[in-house]
Motif scaffolding. Structure first.
Motif, PDB file in Angstrom:
ATOM      1  N   GLU A   9       6.775 -17.543  17.689  1.00 19.20           N
ATOM      2  CA  GLU A   9       7.027 -16.121  17.963  1.00 19.20           C
ATOM      3  C   GLU A   9       5.807 -15.591  18.725  1.00 19.20           C
ATOM      4  O   GLU A   9       4.796 -15.191  18.131  1.00 19.20           O
ATOM      5  CB  GLU A   9       7.221 -15.346  16.657  1.00 19.20           C
ATOM      6  N   LEU A  12       4.226 -12.231  17.908  1.00 18.79           N
ATOM      7  CA  LEU A  12       3.538 -12.239  16.615  1.00 18.79           C
ATOM      8  C   LEU A  12       2.148 -12.846  16.768  1.00 18.79           C
ATOM      9  O   LEU A  12       1.144 -12.265  16.361  1.00 18.79           O
ATOM     10  CB  LEU A  12       4.352 -13.043  15.590  1.00 18.79           C
ATOM     11  N   LEU A  16      -1.483 -10.918  16.435  1.00 14.90           N
ATOM     12  CA  LEU A  16      -2.384 -11.359  15.363  1.00 14.90           C
ATOM     13  C   LEU A  16      -3.723 -11.810  15.945  1.00 14.90           C
ATOM     14  O   LEU A  16      -4.793 -11.498  15.401  1.00 14.90           O
ATOM     15  CB  LEU A  16      -1.717 -12.500  14.574  1.00 14.90           C
ATOM     16  N   LYS A  53       7.823 -23.633  10.493  1.00 12.05           N
ATOM     17  CA  LYS A  53       9.063 -23.976  11.213  1.00 12.05           C
ATOM     18  C   LYS A  53       8.928 -23.601  12.675  1.00 12.05           C
ATOM     19  O   LYS A  53       8.943 -22.419  13.017  1.00 12.05           O
ATOM     20  CB  LYS A  53      10.242 -23.242  10.594  1.00 12.05           C
ATOM     21  N   GLY A  80       7.982 -18.034   6.875  1.00 16.65           N
ATOM     22  CA  GLY A  80       8.839 -16.879   6.665  1.00 16.65           C
ATOM     23  C   GLY A  80       9.702 -17.071   5.437  1.00 16.65           C
ATOM     24  O   GLY A  80      10.364 -16.158   4.981  1.00 16.65           O
ATOM     25  N   HIS A  81       9.704 -18.287   4.911  1.00 17.03           N
ATOM     26  CA  HIS A  81      10.595 -18.607   3.793  1.00 17.03           C
ATOM     27  C   HIS A  81      10.033 -18.171   2.453  1.00 17.03           C
ATOM     28  O   HIS A  81       8.846 -18.276   2.207  1.00 17.03           O
ATOM     29  CB  HIS A  81      10.850 -20.117   3.729  1.00 17.03           C
ATOM     30  N   VAL A 101       2.756 -16.145   3.256  1.00 13.82           N
ATOM     31  CA  VAL A 101       4.152 -15.819   3.567  1.00 13.82           C
ATOM     32  C   VAL A 101       4.177 -14.584   4.469  1.00 13.82           C
ATOM     33  O   VAL A 101       3.443 -13.620   4.232  1.00 13.82           O
ATOM     34  CB  VAL A 101       4.952 -15.580   2.259  1.00 13.82           C
ATOM     35  N   LYS A 102       4.991 -14.646   5.526  1.00 15.14           N
ATOM     36  CA  LYS A 102       5.152 -13.505   6.423  1.00 15.14           C
ATOM     37  C   LYS A 102       5.890 -12.372   5.706  1.00 15.14           C
ATOM     38  O   LYS A 102       6.770 -12.668   4.892  1.00 15.14           O
ATOM     39  CB  LYS A 102       5.970 -13.908   7.658  1.00 15.14           C
ATOM     40  N   PRO A 103       5.641 -11.125   6.043  1.00 16.59           N
ATOM     41  CA  PRO A 103       4.630 -10.596   6.952  1.00 16.59           C
ATOM     42  C   PRO A 103       3.222 -10.769   6.357  1.00 16.59           C
ATOM     43  O   PRO A 103       3.048 -10.692   5.147  1.00 16.59           O
ATOM     44  CB  PRO A 103       4.976  -9.109   7.072  1.00 16.59           C
ATOM     45  N   LEU A 104       2.250 -10.995   7.239  1.00 14.88           N
ATOM     46  CA  LEU A 104       0.900 -11.323   6.793  1.00 14.88           C
ATOM     47  C   LEU A 104       0.068 -10.078   6.518  1.00 14.88           C
ATOM     48  O   LEU A 104       0.251  -9.052   7.168  1.00 14.88           O
ATOM     49  CB  LEU A 104       0.186 -12.132   7.871  1.00 14.88           C
ATOM     50  N   SER A 105      -0.876 -10.239   5.591  1.00 16.82           N
ATOM     51  CA  SER A 105      -1.937  -9.238   5.437  1.00 16.82           C
ATOM     52  C   SER A 105      -3.146  -9.848   6.129  1.00 16.82           C
ATOM     53  O   SER A 105      -3.559 -10.967   5.793  1.00 16.82           O
ATOM     54  CB  SER A 105      -2.230  -9.009   3.953  1.00 16.82           C
TER      55      SER A 105
END
Lengths: 119, 220
Positions: A9, A12, A16, A53, A80-81, A101-105
């Motif tokens: 992506e 994204l 980032l 992925k 994302g899972h 895990v997305k969304p990230l901090s």
């Protein structure tokens, strides 16, 4: 610290990268596993943040190939899972405990990167 | 319940789960991008508070990127909703072209993981049949899964619908690697059960590199 971000992506990974860069972190990004493999030919990275992925070559396979070229590189996986069991099994197989895990901090990501580098 | 009904029920649930997982993964990505753009806006706002001039063009660009992802997420939710309603009616009059196009939307992400592009070829005249839409979508998904593996990375699998004397047929083309895949594993038990339920027939043409699915005009 020099970081390589890899995610298919593009919007994204570029956003980032910019946010990490604003925090003084030296960062490059790639939107394909093949691009990432090309980048490590000419630059040295301390840590790679990999999406699990991705088309054609998964993050787990990319990690294996990067490790062959850069044995000291540390890895963090991003997914994302929400399927924790499957994901942990895959990480265990890949030999790493660091994942997000997305969304990230962004603060958590930087904490994880610092932890991985202290290993 | 017969063993065939059990197989169809099980493969249907698997299809439902796999599709829901794929769509939710797409949704997560859209949300993750919105999250990063919002974070970037916050970073720029903090920098502006500290005296760094803010470029209005940059703000506009970030807002447009957020809106693009909202449209993407909306499309995913629409797809999820349509898919959820595909089990509402067990027998329905459908346009095969529309079914193919929707099937390509559902399978696109999984195909792209293999580096394969799906290309539904639209027809100007609707190809109408009366069938079980969910079973058909499930069977198409299994055929596409097999077809993308047979086509190999970097290739395009074409999907087209056409009328025949007794109904209609779906053609999946571009399967150049058909000769190298294990044809004795396809169609397997689940595909055979769905073929029977749909009163359909599947032909694998190794030479032409295509799968042809023949469907009756009316399942009843």
């Amino acid at each position: 610290m020099r970081v390589l971000l890899v995610d298919d992506e593009e919007e994204l990974v570029s956003a980032l990268a910019e946010r990490l860069s604003l925090r003084g972190i030296d960062v490059d990004w790639a939107s394909t596993s093949y691009d990432a493999l090309t980048q490590v030919e000419s630059k040295t990275f301390d840590i790679a943040v990999l999406d699990v992925k991705m088309p054609k070559m998964s993050g787990l396979e990319l990690k294996r190939r990067l490790q062959e070229k850069c044995p000291d590189m540390k890895f963090i996986f991003v997914t994302g899972h929400g399927s924790e069991d499957d994901f942990r099994a895959a990480l265990s197989e890949a030999g790493t405990a660091y994942y997000l895990v997305k969304p990230l901090s962004i603060e958590t990501l930087i904490d994880k990167m610092n932890q991985a580098l202290k290993e | 319940m017969s063993w065939k009904s059990d197989i169809i029920g099980e493969t249907g649930l698997q299809f439902y789960g796999k599709t829901a997982a794929s769509l939710s993964h797409e949704m997560k990505n859209a949300l993750a991008i919105i999250n990063e753009h919002a974070g970037l806006l916050k970073d720029l706002a903090l920098m502006a508070e500290a005296g760094t001039p803010m470029d209005p063009g940059r703000l506009t660009s970030l807002a447009e990127k957020v809106m693009k992802q909202i449209r993407r997420a909306d499309g995913i939710v629409t797809t999820m909703n349509r898919f959820a309603h595909s089990v509402d009616e067990s027998i329905k009059d459908v346009d095969l072209g529309e079914i193919l196009e929707f099937g390509a939307t559902l399978s696109r992400r999984l195909a792209s993981m293999r580096g394969v592009t799906l290309e539904p070829r639209l027809v100007t005249t609707p190809v109408r049949i009366t069938t079980n839409p969910f079973f058909l979508q499930n069977l198409l998904s299994l055929c596409v899964d097999f077809a993308t593996a047979a086509a190999g990375g970097g290739k395009t699998v074409g999907l087209s619908a056409e009328e025949t004397e007794n109904g209609a047929q779906v053609r999946l083309t571009g399967l150049e690697g058909l000769g190298e895949v294990l044809l004795d594993t396809f169609p397997a038990t689940r595909e055979k059960a769905l073929l029977e339920a749909l009163r359909a027939q599947l032909a694998v043409d190794t030479e032409a590199g295509q799968l042809v699915l023949a469907l009756p005009r009316d399942i009843d």
